[in-house]
Design a protein around this motif. Structure first.
Motif, PDB file in Angstrom:
ATOM      1  N   THR A  92      14.492 -18.951  50.728  1.00  0.00           N
ATOM      2  CA  THR A  92      14.124 -20.271  50.226  1.00  0.00           C
ATOM      3  C   THR A  92      14.920 -21.326  50.971  1.00  0.00           C
TER       4      THR A  92
ATOM      5  N   GLN B 135      10.250 -24.741  51.401  1.00  0.00           N
ATOM      6  CA  GLN B 135       9.968 -24.883  49.978  1.00  0.00           C
ATOM      7  C   GLN B 135      10.342 -26.272  49.468  1.00  0.00           C
ATOM      8  N   TYR B 136      11.386 -26.879  50.045  1.00  0.00           N
ATOM      9  CA  TYR B 136      11.779 -28.225  49.605  1.00  0.00           C
ATOM     10  C   TYR B 136      10.674 -29.242  49.927  1.00  0.00           C
TER      11      TYR B 136
ATOM     12  N   LEU C 298       7.139 -18.577  46.387  1.00  0.00           N
ATOM     13  CA  LEU C 298       8.521 -18.470  45.927  1.00  0.00           C
ATOM     14  C   LEU C 298       8.848 -17.026  45.584  1.00  0.00           C
ATOM     15  N   GLN C 299      10.104 -16.642  45.796  1.00  0.00           N
ATOM     16  CA  GLN C 299      10.552 -15.312  45.416  1.00  0.00           C
ATOM     17  C   GLN C 299      10.587 -15.202  43.890  1.00  0.00           C
TER      18      GLN C 299
ATOM     19  N   GLU D 133      13.590 -16.671  42.013  1.00  0.00           N
ATOM     20  CA  GLU D 133      13.810 -18.118  42.041  1.00  0.00           C
ATOM     21  C   GLU D 133      12.615 -18.911  41.534  1.00  0.00           C
ATOM     22  N   ARG D 134      11.528 -18.221  41.240  1.00  0.00           N
ATOM     23  CA  ARG D 134      10.299 -18.913  40.900  1.00  0.00           C
ATOM     24  C   ARG D 134      10.449 -19.767  39.645  1.00  0.00           C
TER      25      ARG D 134
ATOM     26  N   TYR E 292      12.563 -23.075  40.349  1.00  0.00           N
ATOM     27  CA  TYR E 292      11.910 -24.010  41.268  1.00  0.00           C
ATOM     28  C   TYR E 292      10.669 -24.632  40.656  1.00  0.00           C
TER      29      TYR E 292
ATOM     30  N   ASN F 181      12.491 -22.469  57.945  1.00  0.00           N
ATOM     31  CA  ASN F 181      13.718 -22.096  57.234  1.00  0.00           C
ATOM     32  C   ASN F 181      14.789 -21.528  58.156  1.00  0.00           C
TER      33      ASN F 181
END
Length: 550
Positions: free
Chosen positions: A49, A53-54, A171-172, A175-176, A179, A255
């Motif tokens: 991430t 993703q940001y 997303l993993q 972490e979903r 986030y 990333n």
């Protein structure tokens, strides 16, 4: 877990291959290179991430804030138009309900469209509808024209689930939850933005200028949307693995995690039984929404989800309108409105800011307490806060209970948004989420007629408190999804009754070889913090959708 003998020898292999079983590697002897087969979740774990993703969060968040702005706009638009055009209470309530009615239609059409044509195209359609008809609302010359343009804005809002689902699919699992909570902050910022613009512009420039300024965030999101990728999960479902791989590689480049990927790799295709082998016919497209009832487990789950979302629509959107009614300067002691277009805007901002507090608390509890525990707790607080909001008369106590009710309602609804995409497989994720959103819009459609009725503030608050408790009960009947791998949802739905066989369905030899997941008393899978999607065998990746919720 696979035995050590199932792994390839380590001599001459890339270190990344050491964690992959034999069945996930294809040896191309002609080139002397091992081609690693990765699931989407395994690829996302290697990509990590970061900046990608940001940026995606920012773009999706701007679109998400557009939904909040259009809903908050109703707080100011309805009474002002009622005052300017001398509308009846029914006409005023219909103006608010037109947005939610349009959203119901948009959720069904654009939600199913996202599963058929992709997340990205429906994102652009949604944003264009909100922007174009939002601007048209500024120049509406009569009530009927404004009613139509606001309904079309609602159609666009109905497709706002597309960027949310896209973010969830990139997303993993670990972490979903957090986030997807961050995107909810954009909702709160959108509400505050609308209220502040109203505070500075409504009295001086009128509702038309306010409506125009409320379209700005969607304009920014639309311009930035060119950067958006398509969902690799959806691409795999459409038999387009190379395009899906390119999305993952683009993520790795942005990333700066390209070294984490194997030298030669491909994405593991979704089970052939759920892949799209041909383009769906027109009849198949029309039947798409009905697929959420394709199995008994999905049917029960869908009905519970719809109950939660319907009550969420009544309570959350109704609470926004109720708070504005409480703070409406034109409200008289007998519950009638003098139709003044004037508000205690800063008090409304204070109530809206409660959402920031609710979201911040949820960010730290959504994984530790789980989706179900967090949602149920906040629904209970929202029910109590709403009840006492209608019971007290002191201005200071009204502000306190409005703060608690709005913050808890926002926290509960935020978890609702996160949990639903985790309850459906890729082929039904956008459809299932959008149909749930349709039920929320149906509840929201009803809420203006409750708030703008001749009922006292206490009786309106009591109705919303009871609705929160119904939602609370339904949430406790849903399975827990915290940390679930979306790859686990891709198993064929026909296996629903075979993953947890009864004693009579299994002979002794089968009993020794099958591994059953740990199940709660309510039928939900117990969270397993040690689950390793790479090392675990294919047999242990039981489908979450395969577990009956009864």
């Amino acid at each position: 877990m696979p035995s050590t003998s199932s792994y390839l020898p380590t001599n001459g292999l890339d270190p990344n291959a050491l964690s992959l079983p034999v069945e996930n590697q294809i040896n191309t002897e002609t080139e002397g290179v091992s081609c690693h087969k990765l699931t989407v979740d395994e690829a996302l774990a290697k990509v990590g991430t970061g900046k990608f993703q940001y940026i995606l969060l920012l773009i999706a968040g701007l679109a998400f804030s557009g939904d909040a702005i259009e809903v908050s706009l109703l707080t100011f638009l309805s009474p002002c138009v009622q005052n300017n055009w001398d509308l009846s209470n029914i006409d005023t309530a219909s103006l608010a309900s037109a947005v939610f009615g349009g959203a119901m239609v948009g959720s069904v059409i654009l939600g199913a469209g996202a599963d058929i044509y992709g997340r990205r195209p429906m994102y652009f359609v949604s944003c264009w509808l909100v922007l174009f008809f939002g601007i048209c609302s500024c120049v509406a010359w009569n009530y009927q024209t404004l009613l139509f343009t606001r309904a079309m804005v609602g159609v666009g809002i109905g497709g706002i689930t597309s960027p949310f689902n896209l973010l969830a699919e990139l997303l993993q699992p670990c972490e979903r939850g957090q986030y997807l909570m961050y995107i909810e902050y954009f909702w709160t910022l959108g509400s505050i933005y609308c209220t502040l613009v109203a505070y500075f512009m409504l009295s001086s420039y009128g509702w038309r200028v306010l409506t125009a300024f409320c379209a700005l965030p969607v304009t920014l999101s639309l311009a930035a949307g060119i950067w958006l990728p398509e969902s690799p999960r959806w691409l795999l479902l459409q038999n387009r693995p190379e395009e899906a791989k390119q999305v993952i590689m683009r993520m790795a480049r942005i990333n700066k995690t390209e070294p984490n990927l194997p030298q030669t790799w491909d994405l593991e295709c979704i089970s052939s039984s759920v892949q799209s082998e041909s383009k769906p016919s027109f009849q198949d497209k029309l039947k798409k929404p009905l697929e959420v009832f394709s199995t008994r487990a999905l049917s029960i789950r869908t009905l519970l989800v719809w109950t939660v979302w319907f009550m969420f629509g009544i309570c959350y959107y109704g609470l926004i309108l109720l708070i504005s009614r409480v703070y409406d300067i034109g409200e008289t002691d007998d519950g009638q409105s003098s139709s003044k277009c004037s508000f205690h805007s800063l008090s409304v901002v204070f109530a809206s800011s409660a959402e920031v507090v609710g979201l911040t608390v949820i960010v730290f509890t959504i994984d530790s307490l789980g989706r179900r525990g967090s949602q149920a707790g906040f629904l209970l607080i929202a029910a109590l806060g709403t009840f006492f909001l209608g019971l007290v008369s002191s201005a200071s106590l009204v502000s306190v209970f409005a703060f608690f009710a709005r913050g808890a309602s926002m926290g509960a609804s935020a978890v609702t948004w996160v949990a639903v995409p985790e309850l459906y497989p890729t082929k039904l994720r956008a459809t299932g989420h959008s149909l749930a959103n349709t039920m929320a819009r149906l509840g929201a459609f009803v809420s203006p007629f409750i708030v703008d009725s001749t009922l006292s503030i206490f009786h309106v608050a009591l109705i919303f408190a009871i609705a929160n408790m119904i939602s609370f009960t339904s949430v406790l009947m849903l399975p827990e999804t915290a940390g679930i791998s979306l790859d686990m949802l891709e198993e064929p739905q026909s296996q629903v009754r075979n993953v947890l066989p009864s004693q009579s369905d299994m002979d002794d030899s089968q009993r020794g070889s099958e591994q059953e997941p740990s199940i709660n008393g309510d039928g939900s899978i117990l969270a397993n913090d040690t689950y390793n999607p790479i090392a675990d065998s294919v047999e242990s990746r039981s489908s979450f959708d395969s577990v009956d919720v009864t």
